[in-house]
Design a protein around this motif. Structure first.
Motif, short mmCIF file in Angstrom:
data_model
loop_
_atom_site.label_atom_id
_atom_site.label_comp_id
_atom_site.label_asym_id
_atom_site.label_seq_id
_atom_site.Cartn_x
_atom_site.Cartn_y
_atom_site.Cartn_z
N THR A 126 0.85 -1.19 0.00
CA THR A 126 0.00 0.00 0.00
C THR A 126 0.89 1.24 0.00
O THR A 126 2.08 1.17 0.24
N PHE A 127 0.27 2.39 -0.28
CA PHE A 127 1.05 3.63 -0.34
C PHE A 127 1.62 3.93 1.04
O PHE A 127 0.92 3.90 2.05
N SER A 128 2.91 4.19 1.10
CA SER A 128 3.57 4.52 2.35
C SER A 128 4.74 5.42 2.06
O SER A 128 5.35 5.35 0.98
N TRP A 129 5.07 6.28 3.03
CA TRP A 129 6.19 7.21 2.83
C TRP A 129 7.53 6.50 2.94
O TRP A 129 8.56 7.07 2.65
N ARG A 130 7.55 5.24 3.36
CA ARG A 130 8.75 4.42 3.33
C ARG A 130 8.35 3.00 2.99
O ARG A 130 7.23 2.56 3.29
N PRO A 131 9.24 2.23 2.34
CA PRO A 131 8.89 0.86 1.97
C PRO A 131 8.67 -0.01 3.18
O PRO A 131 9.34 0.12 4.21
N LEU A 132 7.69 -0.93 3.06
CA LEU A 132 7.38 -1.86 4.14
C LEU A 132 8.03 -3.20 3.87
O LEU A 132 8.27 -3.58 2.73
N PRO A 133 8.35 -3.96 4.93
CA PRO A 133 8.93 -5.29 4.71
C PRO A 133 7.96 -6.22 4.01
O PRO A 133 6.74 -6.03 4.07
N GLU A 134 8.50 -7.21 3.34
CA GLU A 134 7.66 -8.12 2.56
C GLU A 134 6.80 -9.02 3.45
O GLU A 134 5.83 -9.60 2.98
N GLU A 135 7.19 -9.18 4.71
CA GLU A 135 6.45 -10.06 5.61
C GLU A 135 5.93 -9.28 6.81
O GLU A 135 6.57 -8.35 7.29
N LYS A 136 4.75 -9.67 7.27
CA LYS A 136 4.21 -9.17 8.53
C LYS A 136 4.59 -10.15 9.63
O LYS A 136 4.25 -11.33 9.57
N ARG A 137 5.32 -9.67 10.60
CA ARG A 137 5.79 -10.54 11.68
C ARG A 137 5.19 -10.11 13.00
O ARG A 137 4.94 -8.92 13.24
N GLY A 138 4.98 -11.07 13.85
CA GLY A 138 4.45 -10.78 15.17
C GLY A 138 4.41 -12.02 16.03
O GLY A 138 4.60 -13.15 15.56
N PHE A 139 4.17 -11.81 17.31
CA PHE A 139 3.99 -12.91 18.25
C PHE A 139 2.56 -12.87 18.78
O PHE A 139 2.01 -11.79 19.04
N THR A 140 1.98 -14.04 18.94
CA THR A 140 0.65 -14.17 19.54
C THR A 140 0.79 -14.88 20.88
O THR A 140 1.36 -15.97 20.95
N LEU A 141 0.30 -14.25 21.92
CA LEU A 141 0.37 -14.81 23.27
C LEU A 141 -1.00 -15.35 23.65
O LEU A 141 -2.00 -14.63 23.61
N ARG A 142 -1.06 -16.65 23.98
CA ARG A 142 -2.31 -17.27 24.41
C ARG A 142 -2.22 -17.60 25.89
O ARG A 142 -1.31 -18.31 26.34
#
Length: 503
Positions: A126-142
């Protein structure tokens, strides 16, 4: 066989008709709402709750994500069944990590939690003032809902504290540079880093032992006094000014400070920063437990004494743009102002972080504006002098393995008598010792000859004239009557002028 295929084709037609009918009856918006409703009902009756910790929060990197990643890597090598192994460039350490979309179980205060490393491929940029990484990373805590208060109140704070300890003790220290100015990369970092491997320590530093101990005590007192700074309402930071002739060990002192406190180093190159706004961005992206270094502050940008410019009109481009090059010039000139640099070290923006040390170095303290030298910005002024006799003994031990008792008394006496007159820097003496390190006696002999030659030359050139040797007096002179010249000019200049007058 033909009848079989006809029946199969009829069945596919019926399924396609049913799918079309469902799409007419249940449009995508309705299906989404139904799915959302069933998810809410599932979570309502479920005994678990979930928390997502994304790598990038808006435009900034989520500090909690980095802390969780470091915390899990400390024991994932033992408990994990599927691991990712990484090794940074120029690093000898192998880092363990949780693989993509894999899980690991942790226990805190008798409560079991589940961590999942979620990695999703980004579909489109999507349009952004800086390039975004190719992957969305995160941790999910259950966690279980009944343990929600315990986990949120204590567990996450424990992770932050534990990750800071791991980063300080076990992780490689890093040397950062702002080679891109203030621009950000795809992960929101304006700094580039390499492992910091400098071997300098206070034990190997060529300086008077008493002076070294004063600096070490000051550093340790700073690192252990968080409660004092909070109680007194002061930002948890400290400033050091290292000044003296070239080759006296200012860079080695910075490395020794970093190794002593286990801090990272941010080497700030002011010529790469275009304006005060970029300077603030760089400051905001520095971490705690770090040393922010500006070397040769008098040469980086033109931040000379303001007394010479107090009659200038605001319309002057150099006043409007600061003391750097022309505004917005094609040569990439900067517009950093003295005010911006002062706010960087001691203003409101300097409080955006904690446990940070600012170190400025210069060869010519008299060229600096007094506003940079006052307490609160540069709390401790450290004069890096020519090599003294105690520093010489440290160099002999470092390069030749000589203790004081290993050398002849007459040789020691000659060294002690000539070292102050020679006015040689530790770098000059180290070069002589390194060249002859395999022939220890020859190294001492050549060093003594070199020091005598330098002392005779200094005497003939008049460099032993009345000279202010007290560091405090030198600073006082720099503050009261700053000038453009350097006190470390060529020693023979006065002698040459005298000869011209005679002729």
């Amino acid at each position: 066989m033909r009848e079989y295929w006809n029946s199969f084709a009829s069945l596919l037609g019926v399924l396609a008709f049913c799918q079309s009918l469902l799409q007419l009856i249940f449009p995508p918006q309705l299906r989404f709402l139904c799915l959302k409703f069933f998810n809410r009902m599932f979570h309502l009756f479920s005994s678990y709750c979930y928390f997502d910790i994304t790598e990038i929060d808006g435009v900034n990197t989520n500090e909690l994500y980095n802390a969780v990643q470091l915390y899990l890597s400390s024991f994932v090598s033992i408990n994990g069944s599927r691991l990712s192994l990484t090794r940074a460039l120029n690093s000898s350490a192998i880092t363990f990590g949780l693989s993509n979309n894999d899980c690991i179980v942790d226990t805190f205060s008798g409560v079991t939690v589940l961590w999942e490393h979620v990695v999703i491929q980004r579909q489109s940029q999507t349009f952004s003032w800086r390039p975004l990484p190719e992957e969305k990373r995160g941790f999910t805590l259950r966690i279980k809902k009944k343990n929600k208060s315990l986990i949120l109140d204590s567990y996450l704070d424990y992770i932050m504290e534990r990750s800071n300890e791991i980063r300080r003790k076990n992780q490689d220290r890093l040397l950062y540079t702002n080679s891109r100015g203030g621009s950000l990369d795809s992960r929101g970092h304006p700094w580039e880093s390499v492992p910091f491997k400098h071997p300098s320590t206070f034990d190997t530093l060529a300086m008077h032992p008493q002076k070294k101990q004063e600096i070490m005590d000051d550093l340790e007192d700073f690192a252990n006094c968080q409660s004092f700074y909070q109680k007194t309402g002061r930002a948890w930071k400290r400033g050091y000014l290292l000044y003296g002739p070239p080759g006296t060990g200012k860079s080695s002192m910075i490395a020794a400070m970093a190794n002593y406190l286990s801090y990272d180093i941010y080497d700030l190159e002011l010529t790469e920063v275009h304006n005060n706004s970029e300077l603030r961005k760089l400051l905001m992206k520095t971490s705690s437990k770090s040393i922010i270094v500006i070397e040769d502050i008098d040469c980086s940008v033109n931040l000379t004494n303001r007394k010479k410019n107090n009659k200038r009109n605001y319309c002057d481009p150099e006043v409007r743009c600061g003391s750097g090059s022309a505004c917005g010039g094609e040569d990439g000139g900067n517009s950093i102002t003295l005010s911006g640099l002062l706010n960087f070290t001691d203003g409101l923006w300097s409080c955006c972080g904690s446990e940070r040390i600012f170190v400025f170095t210069t060869n010519h303290i008299e060229k600096l504006d007094p506003a940079l030298l006052r307490s609160g910005r540069m709390d401790m002024h450290i004069y890096m002098s020519y090599c003294s006799y105690p520093a010489l003994k440290i160099l002999l031990k470092n390069y030749l393995g000589y203790e004081e008792s290993d050398l002849d008394y007459h040789v020691l006496k000659e060294l002690s008598d000539v070292v102050d007159k020679a006015e040689m820097t530790p770098a000059d003496i180290s070069e002589v010792l390194i060249k002859n390190r395999n022939y220890k006696q020859k190294a001492v002999t050549e060093l003594l000859e070199a020091m005598k030659t330098r002392a005779d030359r200094n005497f003939k050139c008049g460099s032993l004239r009345d000279k202010i040797s007290d560091e405090e007096e030198q600073e006082k002179r720099a503050l009261e009557t700053p000038n453009e010249g350097s006190e470390f000019e060529e020693p023979c200049k006065e002698g040459e002028n005298k000869e011209k007058m005679k002729s």
